[in-house]
Design a protein around this motif. Structure first.
Motif, short mmCIF file in Angstrom:
data_model
loop_
_atom_site.label_atom_id
_atom_site.label_comp_id
_atom_site.label_asym_id
_atom_site.label_seq_id
_atom_site.Cartn_x
_atom_site.Cartn_y
_atom_site.Cartn_z
N VAL A 97 0.84 -1.20 0.00
CA VAL A 97 0.00 0.00 0.00
C VAL A 97 0.87 1.26 0.00
O VAL A 97 0.56 2.26 -0.65
N HIS B 265 2.05 1.62 -3.53
CA HIS B 265 0.99 2.05 -4.44
C HIS B 265 0.62 3.52 -4.25
O HIS B 265 0.64 4.31 -5.21
N PHE B 266 0.27 3.91 -3.03
CA PHE B 266 -0.20 5.28 -2.83
C PHE B 266 0.95 6.29 -2.87
O PHE B 266 0.71 7.47 -3.14
N TYR C 219 0.80 6.30 -6.96
CA TYR C 219 -0.45 6.63 -7.64
C TYR C 219 -0.94 8.04 -7.31
O TYR C 219 -1.56 8.70 -8.14
N THR C 220 -0.66 8.50 -6.10
CA THR C 220 -1.07 9.85 -5.72
C THR C 220 -0.48 10.89 -6.67
O THR C 220 -1.07 11.95 -6.89
N TYR D 162 -3.35 -3.71 -8.91
CA TYR D 162 -3.80 -3.14 -7.65
C TYR D 162 -5.24 -3.52 -7.33
O TYR D 162 -5.62 -3.60 -6.16
N LEU E 273 -2.15 4.30 3.71
CA LEU E 273 -2.61 5.14 2.61
C LEU E 273 -2.14 6.58 2.82
O LEU E 273 -1.57 7.21 1.93
N ALA F 205 0.96 8.55 0.66
CA ALA F 205 0.78 9.82 -0.05
C ALA F 205 1.76 10.87 0.47
O ALA F 205 2.33 11.65 -0.30
#
Length: 397
Positions: free
Chosen positions: A233, A236-237, A240-241, A321, A355, A359
């Motif tokens: 996570v 990813h975040f 992706y953010t 994802y 998450l 970010a």
């Protein structure tokens, strides 16, 4: 002595199970959409309240951090309350939060509403994420069917990105950002009706006290799940953010093209969610998904300089994802079959905290380097996680 047949008070019949699962799915859709709605409305909201974009970003940070704490606290407070009543109460609070934001006279009121959203995220996710096994019709709850039901519930996550946020942004462009929050409040009230009508009574199987959560965290399998979830996570975040700046600066995509690319990504996420659903209990599914995520993010700086290359890699990323939440939830459920709700609490709390952290960490890297660099760093974290997890599943087998 014969075993008495299950009653409607304890388990749903086979005709009510899928409508009930659908009601829970729409509930998570409403929660996810409300949580990430400000992504498409930051500009106009910041302008109206006279705050910077960074300050407006608190609308995203606040719910995630609150949810991480609220997951164990709200669920423990619910004690042995019927879970149908608890979910209905939380969705009603979600509607109140949406309407509060819609009519907020000042930015601090918006932040209060976002605090309430965080409470709902923590409580609703913790209870709803683990309900699939209870809602599948009695006598048919095979691992594959429970996995499919779990995938249906978790399909609300990418659907929130594919449908909820674009629709909210469209309403904001058409009638102003306040209209978007009014719409989410109306949706929440509709979900409240669906939950009240289709969910059977769901008495608590075991009161999820904080001591139960602490005991779960002491288990090796749960700790391993926490470590894997944290890393994937985060990867990813953290990336992706900041995919929009990457597409703008590296790919050179237009705003309209970026919107289309992200819709394609979200649609791929829905597909990935269902592909993984019935296979989430297999040991190779999770590392395969993380490995694909690593490949997509690592290759973006290399092959994402064109629209075609970026789209292909975003599809791979979405497919990968889309499998992560359902695989992570399945891991925790299998690690704690005696306390499924407490397992969902651990999943929700770790997911929401990471998450926000992902970010934040990605923002630090982007400010110090570039969007391409954050893709590489996130990809390396995912690749290392996939490698270790693959080794673990191979040696365990």
């Amino acid at each position: 002595m014969s075993t008495p047949a299950p009653t409607p008070a304890s388990t749903p019949d086979r005709y009510r199970s899928w409508p009930a699962i659908g009601a829970v799915t729409t509930g998570i859709f409403a929660v996810v959409t409300t949580e990430i709605l400000p992504i498409g409305l930051l500009g106009p909201m910041a302008a109206e309240f006279g705050v910077s974009t960074g300050t407006a970003g608190l609308m995203m940070t606040t719910p995630g951090l609150v949810a991480a704490v609220a997951a164990p606290v709200v669920t423990a407070t619910a004690g042995r309350l019927d879970r149908r009543a608890t979910l209905c109460g939380l969705v009603l609070l979600l509607a109140v939060a949406a309407f509060l934001a819609a009519f907020a006279p000042a930015f601090w009121v918006v932040l209060v509403s976002r605090f309430l959203v965080g409470l709902v995220i923590g409580g609703f996710w913790s209870i709803a994420a683990g309900l699939a096994g209870r809602l599948v019709a009695p006598g048919t709850a095979t691992p594959e069917k429970v996995g499919t039901a779990t995938a249906v519930v978790f399909s609300a996550v990418p659907l929130g990105s594919v449908l909820g946020v674009p629709a909210g942004t469209f309403l904001g462009d058409l009638w102003g950002w306040r209209a978007a929050f009014v719409a989410t409040g109306v949706v929440a009230l509709g979900v409240l009706v669906a939950l009240a009508v289709f969910l059977p009574p769901l008495p608590a199987q075991r009161a999820t006290r904080l001591a139960v959560v602490r005991e779960l965290v002491g288990r090796n399998a749960v700790r391993a799940g926490l470590a894997v979830t944290f890393l994937v996570v985060l990867a990813h975040f953290g990336t992706y953010t900041y995919v929009t700046p990457f597409l703008r600066e590296v790919t050179g995509a237009s705003p309209a093209a970026i919107t289309a690319f992200l819709l394609v990504y979200g649609a791929a996420g829905v597909v990935g969610n269902f592909l993984a659903g019935a296979r989430a209990h297999r040991p190779g599914t999770f590392p395969a998904a993380i490995g694909l995520l690593a490949c997509a993010t690592l290759l973006l700086p290399v092959a994402g300089g064109t629209d075609a290359g970026a789209v292909v890699l975003l599809v791979v990323w979405g497919l990968a994802y889309g499998a992560v939440p359902v695989c992570s939830q399945t891991w925790f459920a299998r690690a704690a079959p005696d306390a499924p709700e407490a397992a969902s609490v651990v999943f929700t709390s770790s997911f929401q905290a990471t998450l926000s952290l992902g970010a934040l960490a990605g923002g630090v890297v982007v400010d110090a380097t570039s969007p391409a660099a954050v893709m590489v760093l996130g990809g390396l974290v995912a690749a290392a996680t996939a490698t270790v997890l693959r080794w673990r599943t191979t040696t365990a087998g």
